[in-house]
Design a protein around this motif. Sequence first.
Motif, PDB file in Angstrom:
ATOM      1  N   ALA A  31     -30.764  41.247   9.299  1.00  0.00           N
ATOM      2  CA  ALA A  31     -30.575  40.082  10.181  1.00  0.00           C
ATOM      3  C   ALA A  31     -31.113  40.341  11.585  1.00  0.00           C
ATOM      4  N   GLN A  32     -31.136  41.615  11.995  1.00  0.00           N
ATOM      5  CA  GLN A  32     -31.657  41.925  13.344  1.00  0.00           C
ATOM      6  C   GLN A  32     -33.154  41.617  13.451  1.00  0.00           C
ATOM      7  N   VAL A  33     -33.858  41.782  12.336  1.00  0.00           N
ATOM      8  CA  VAL A  33     -35.295  41.466  12.320  1.00  0.00           C
ATOM      9  C   VAL A  33     -35.481  39.951  12.479  1.00  0.00           C
ATOM     10  N   ASN A  54     -33.357  37.987  13.816  1.00  0.00           N
ATOM     11  CA  ASN A  54     -32.898  37.666  15.165  1.00  0.00           C
ATOM     12  C   ASN A  54     -33.990  37.908  16.213  1.00  0.00           C
ATOM     13  N   ALA A  55     -34.742  39.005  16.042  1.00  0.00           N
ATOM     14  CA  ALA A  55     -35.824  39.316  16.996  1.00  0.00           C
ATOM     15  C   ALA A  55     -36.900  38.230  16.931  1.00  0.00           C
ATOM     16  N   LEU A  56     -37.258  37.818  15.722  1.00  0.00           N
ATOM     17  CA  LEU A  56     -38.268  36.757  15.565  1.00  0.00           C
ATOM     18  C   LEU A  56     -37.756  35.430  16.124  1.00  0.00           C
ATOM     19  N   GLU A  57     -36.480  35.181  15.929  1.00  0.00           N
ATOM     20  CA  GLU A  57     -35.886  33.947  16.461  1.00  0.00           C
ATOM     21  C   GLU A  57     -36.025  33.915  17.990  1.00  0.00           C
ATOM     22  N   GLY A  58     -35.710  35.035  18.624  1.00  0.00           N
ATOM     23  CA  GLY A  58     -35.791  35.102  20.084  1.00  0.00           C
ATOM     24  C   GLY A  58     -37.194  34.821  20.586  1.00  0.00           C
ATOM     25  N   MET A  59     -38.192  35.457  19.938  1.00  0.00           N
ATOM     26  CA  MET A  59     -39.584  35.290  20.377  1.00  0.00           C
ATOM     27  C   MET A  59     -40.104  33.882  20.102  1.00  0.00           C
ATOM     28  N   ARG A  76     -22.249  32.206   8.789  1.00  0.00           N
ATOM     29  CA  ARG A  76     -22.779  31.772  10.092  1.00  0.00           C
ATOM     30  C   ARG A  76     -21.952  30.605  10.642  1.00  0.00           C
ATOM     31  N   ALA A  77     -21.543  29.721   9.740  1.00  0.00           N
ATOM     32  CA  ALA A  77     -20.738  28.572  10.169  1.00  0.00           C
ATOM     33  C   ALA A  77     -19.381  29.034  10.709  1.00  0.00           C
ATOM     34  N   ALA A  92     -32.066  28.848   7.762  1.00  0.00           N
ATOM     35  CA  ALA A  92     -32.593  29.098   6.415  1.00  0.00           C
ATOM     36  C   ALA A  92     -33.267  30.464   6.331  1.00  0.00           C
ATOM     37  N   SER A  93     -33.862  30.924   7.430  1.00  0.00           N
ATOM     38  CA  SER A  93     -34.497  32.250   7.408  1.00  0.00           C
ATOM     39  C   SER A  93     -33.450  33.361   7.322  1.00  0.00           C
ATOM     40  N   TYR A  94     -32.316  33.177   8.040  1.00  0.00           N
ATOM     41  CA  TYR A  94     -31.225  34.155   7.922  1.00  0.00           C
ATOM     42  C   TYR A  94     -30.675  34.151   6.490  1.00  0.00           C
ATOM     43  N   ALA A  95     -30.538  32.936   5.919  1.00  0.00           N
ATOM     44  CA  ALA A  95     -29.919  32.829   4.599  1.00  0.00           C
ATOM     45  C   ALA A  95     -30.869  33.303   3.484  1.00  0.00           C
ATOM     46  N   TYR A  96     -32.087  32.751   3.461  1.00  0.00           N
ATOM     47  CA  TYR A  96     -33.010  33.034   2.343  1.00  0.00           C
ATOM     48  C   TYR A  96     -33.700  34.398   2.484  1.00  0.00           C
ATOM     49  N   GLN A  97     -34.374  34.613   3.641  1.00  0.00           N
ATOM     50  CA  GLN A  97     -35.117  35.874   3.780  1.00  0.00           C
ATOM     51  C   GLN A  97     -34.166  37.012   4.154  1.00  0.00           C
ATOM     52  N   GLY A  98     -33.133  36.696   4.947  1.00  0.00           N
ATOM     53  CA  GLY A  98     -32.160  37.717   5.328  1.00  0.00           C
ATOM     54  C   GLY A  98     -31.253  38.065   4.155  1.00  0.00           C
TER      55      GLY A  98
END
Length: 218
Positions: free
Chosen positions: A122-124, A126-131, A182-183, A109-115
Amino acid sequence: MSKAAHPDKRTKHGQFITLEGVEGAGKSSQIDCIRTLIESAGHEVITTREPGGTKLAEAIRALLLDGDDMPAMTELLLMFAARSSHVEERIRPAIESGQWVICDRFVDASYAYQGAGRGIDAQVVNALEGMTLKGLAPDLTLIFDLPVEVGFERTRLRGQQNRFDHEETAFMNRIRDAYKYRAAKHPERYRVIDASAPMKDVSALVEKEIAGLINNAK
Ligand code: TYD
């Protein structure tokens, strides 16, 4: 002796299922049915949601959904602040103890709504997802897909609207496209469900996917 020497003593991890979609796609009404299927197969289940799922994350949810407008980056960081508490305090411990977790929305949802929706790279995300997730990922993500106009009409009829339900069609179409993108990139983890079909057909598709996951986990 290391844990690995006693595979019989290791708890089998639970599976992690997330539900996603545009506004009004009807995913929340499927949760009870999914829970029943998994419990019938003998697994313990917890159901939860994002943003939310812990006391702190639910407080952040109130700011996100019912508060005033905010910069897109603030919105993204609050989503991840809530997610961090949710993952550390609830989701990861549950999965590690063998419980299955069903979560109404998660990192997609963060990739879809905020991204895609708000235009954050999306790289931002992705970085938050990793951490924040440190490798944790859903085993199965069901994406409830339908034309955004139909979804908006459903949320309007339902009455209870939040900040995101007042967005325009173009915003929601970017979100729909992002989920589908993404799917398509990771078909092994995502299943797109046609949520415009009659409820019983949607439920049948959901049941088939959950049955598949239960079988694979045996
Ligand atoms: P909710 O009322 O639970 O809506 P829905 O039934 O559509 O899931 O509100 C959650 C809202 O938060 C929803 O509009 C999507 C949004 N959201 C984000 O924008 N980013 C996120 O990372 C998450 C988890 C949710």
